[in-house]
Write an enzyme that holds these catalytic residues in place. Structure first.
Site, mmCIF file in Angstrom:
data_model
loop_
_atom_site.group_PDB
_atom_site.id
_atom_site.type_symbol
_atom_site.label_atom_id
_atom_site.label_comp_id
_atom_site.label_asym_id
_atom_site.label_seq_id
_atom_site.Cartn_x
_atom_site.Cartn_y
_atom_site.Cartn_z
ATOM 1 N N HIS A 81 0.446 -1.419 -0.102
ATOM 2 C CA HIS A 81 -0.030 0.126 0.292
ATOM 3 C C HIS A 81 0.868 1.629 0.210
ATOM 4 O O HIS A 81 2.105 1.164 0.470
ATOM 5 C CB HIS A 81 -1.160 -0.534 1.447
ATOM 6 C CG HIS A 81 -1.612 -1.326 1.171
ATOM 7 N ND1 HIS A 81 -2.738 -1.090 0.578
ATOM 8 C CD2 HIS A 81 -1.860 -2.352 2.098
ATOM 9 C CE1 HIS A 81 -3.882 -1.973 0.419
ATOM 10 N NE2 HIS A 81 -2.689 -2.586 1.703
ATOM 11 N N GLU A 122 1.331 4.128 1.927
ATOM 12 C CA GLU A 122 1.146 4.396 3.086
ATOM 13 C C GLU A 122 2.797 3.492 3.959
ATOM 14 O O GLU A 122 3.585 3.520 4.132
ATOM 15 C CB GLU A 122 0.712 4.796 3.794
ATOM 16 C CG GLU A 122 -0.389 3.196 4.501
ATOM 17 C CD GLU A 122 -1.518 2.958 3.557
ATOM 18 O OE1 GLU A 122 -2.795 2.301 4.199
ATOM 19 O OE2 GLU A 122 -1.431 3.824 2.273
#
Length: 286
Positions: free
Chosen positions: A194, A196
């Site tokens: 992902h 982040e």
């Protein structure tokens, strides 16, 4: 080759903020900078001027870094190329080598790393450069600039087919970028990739620590459950995000339902004995 009165460094980057930062770092060394927003414009400049080194971003439209390198080679131009990329540099090293690219630098990079790469290439060409200025320039961004950078990462990631439209930036309290990430779940076959998560990985590697409690996270969209768990574990206490999960679902569709996973404790005594054996050792013991 000897001393050259004017050393021309070509910089091609479609993100205005990044291009201005790179150009400023290079100008601090007394070099002339030729700026372009894409590989096509960069190629035109390379034909007009005597370019000693080209610093080219990987992902640009309509002509990206690899396409630029291929055109340079096909046109018989002898220009050393440094490619900068927001993606995992190890993933593109083979392709870069095939295109004759001398060096790949992963964003975010320190000014010293960029200048050092340029100077080594110039030295290999026999160019005697002027005494160098110590690089102390660090780009500081305000929260809006950091958020826009995260959104730009998301847009480029989707545009170039690398993954979903999700981007993230890790910065310190002064607004210096420490890590960048974009969604790479499909491209990397990595369910943890992902945006982040990738940004946090990069920042931790750069800082050499897993405690990021003094850092801030900027995400184009609200962090995922995987991201939230990692955010908590590294100590980040403030996260800025652009879109909520509901807003993302309204555009891209609802995510697939979560499975009804059963968690069963098994071989408890063996696991406990293993853990206790480590607990009895001195810190740093084998």
């Amino acid at each position: 080759m000897g001393q050259i009165d004017q050393i021309n460094i070509l910089v091609a980057e479609d993100n205005d903020l990044s291009r201005e930062m790179i150009a400023r770092i290079i100008r601090m060394q007394g070099y002339r900078v030729l700026e372009a927003r894409d590989g096509g414009t960069a190629l035109e400049l390379a034909r007009q001027f005597d370019v000693h080194v080209a610093v080219i971003d990987q992902m640009m439209e309509p002509v990206g870094g690899f396409h630029f390198a291929q055109r340079v080679a096909a046109g018989g131009l002898s220009i050393p190329i440094i490619m900068v990329t927001a993606h995992d540099a190890s993933d593109i090293l083979l392709e870069a080598s095939k295109c004759g690219i001398q060096r790949v630098i992963q964003k975010p990079f320190s000014p010293d790393k960029l200048v050092g790469s340029i100077n080594r290439i110039l030295a290999q060409k026999g160019v005697r450069t002027r005494p160098l200025t110590t690089v102390t320039y660090e780009t500081r961004h305000n929260p809006e600039q950091l958020m826009r950078q995260a959104i730009e990462l998301a847009a480029q990631n989707r545009k170039f087919g690398k993954g979903g439209p999700f981007g993230a930036i890790i910065a310190d309290a002064e607004g210096r970028i420490l890590g960048e990430g974009s969604n790479g779940i499909a491209a990397r076959s990595d369910p943890t990739a992902h945006a982040e998560v990738m940004a946090i990985r990069q920042a931790s590697e750069r800082l050499g620590r897993t405690d990021l409690s003094d850092c801030f996270l900027y995400c184009s969209s609200e962090p995922t459950k995987v991201g939230r768990a990692l955010i908590s574990s590294v100590g980040i206490t403030k996260v800025h995000y652009g879109l909520s999960h509901k807003e993302v679902a309204a555009v891209l569709g609802a995510p697939k339902p979560e499975p009804d996973t059963e968690y069963v404790r098994f071989c408890h005594e063996d696991a406990l004995a293993m853990m206790q054996s480590f607990g009895k050792k001195e810190p740093g013991g084998d």
